[in-house]
Design an enzyme around this catalytic site. Sequence first.
Site, mmCIF file in Angstrom:
data_model
loop_
_atom_site.group_PDB
_atom_site.id
_atom_site.type_symbol
_atom_site.label_atom_id
_atom_site.label_comp_id
_atom_site.label_asym_id
_atom_site.label_seq_id
_atom_site.Cartn_x
_atom_site.Cartn_y
_atom_site.Cartn_z
ATOM 1 N N GLU A 1 -3.823 7.283 -4.904
ATOM 2 C CA GLU A 1 -4.161 6.709 -6.218
ATOM 3 C C GLU A 1 -5.463 7.308 -6.738
ATOM 4 O OE1 GLU A 1 -4.145 2.474 -5.559
ATOM 5 O OE2 GLU A 1 -2.084 2.521 -4.892
ATOM 6 N N ARG B 1 0.867 -1.182 0.000
ATOM 7 C CA ARG B 1 0.000 0.000 0.000
ATOM 8 C C ARG B 1 0.900 1.227 0.000
ATOM 9 N NH1 ARG B 1 -3.613 -2.800 -1.321
ATOM 10 N NH2 ARG B 1 -5.567 -3.237 -0.260
ATOM 11 N N HIS C 1 -1.553 -0.018 -9.914
ATOM 12 C CA HIS C 1 -2.163 -0.922 -8.918
ATOM 13 C C HIS C 1 -2.818 -2.131 -9.604
ATOM 14 C CE1 HIS C 1 -3.988 -1.117 -4.616
ATOM 15 N NE2 HIS C 1 -3.827 -2.332 -5.133
#
Length: 312
Positions: A260, A231, A278
């Site tokens: 993000e 993360r 991601h």
Amino acid sequence: MAVEIVQTTAMPPAIQQVLDREFHVHRLWEASDRNALLKQVAPNVRGMVTSGGVGANRALIEALPRLEMISSFGVGYDSIDIDCAKERGVTVTNTPDVLTDDVADTAMALLLAMMRRIPQGDQFVRQGQWPKAKFPLTDKLGGKKMGVLGLGRIGQAIARRAEPFNVEISYFGPRRKADIPWRYYDNLVAMAKDVDILMIACPGGKETEGLVNQAVIDALGPKGYVVNIARGSVVVEPALVTALVEGKLAGAGLDVFADEPNVPEALWKLDSVTLAPHVGSATHATRQAMGDLVLKNILAFFAGQPVLTKVV
Ligand code: NAP
């Protein structure tokens, strides 16, 4: 009467079909006025389908007084308010294991792409530069030392992949693991000093926020690499970006970011960095398997059976 659920985000089409057949689904992500829809349906909603990306914060959980279970798409649940779910007696499930291989593959792909400059080589060929120039030499993976931050399911799968590349493994985490042959560090800075590559594979959330800070980056030093498939919150991103820009780290392979989908523009221009949007688990097969587990958990729960992969 079908059980009423809210869904916070889109699911793969085959999964959505089953949800729509088995439940009365209120689609929050499509609502023009999300709060109005929530208010209208709240008295009847007993379930929720969400994802690790969207999660479920306290406000959302508390807006649903009859909520009994949350079935989440993804293994990470740092975006779900677990304390609130516990207080309210809400069952939460996630999708571990089925995504481990793909995420570990992504980590190795980022590592090799970054060290061997694979994206730059691709551009070099496509832009017709090969007949005119030589592509610069790159760094060798074999013989390097990798420290895994968070040796869980994904961390171990990465370590098992890295070993045949002749990479020496060590790890840092809250506790030494029994039956693990690799060296354990109880101090992240000490591990970062000793390794060439820091592989970040721990959960996000408050406990790991900013773990990879200036001291860890300094300990890795100008020959050190960072790969993050965990993360963005685990890393102090401004410190990482500054170190990369100033050449105080050799490179980074990043699948996850602090905010993000916004990635610091300073990274876009750096050859030392390989970026991914991601996509750790983003294959057709794995997204289907994750969706299947989301379904199995919510169907089991409302059939009065034990859920398969319970968080709380
Ligand atoms: P896991 O099996 O629970 O592994 C997590 C590991 O982190 C465990 O070994 C745990 O140690 C360790 N850990 C926990 N707290 C820590 C701390 N404060 N400091 C250092 N290590 C700590 O989870 P997983 O299935 O491997 O998934 C790991 C994470 O990967 C997820 O939480 C998610 O955020 C991320 N992920 C990313 C993607 C992507 O697309 N990029 C996809 C899937 C998952 P113990 O075993 O000792 O508790």
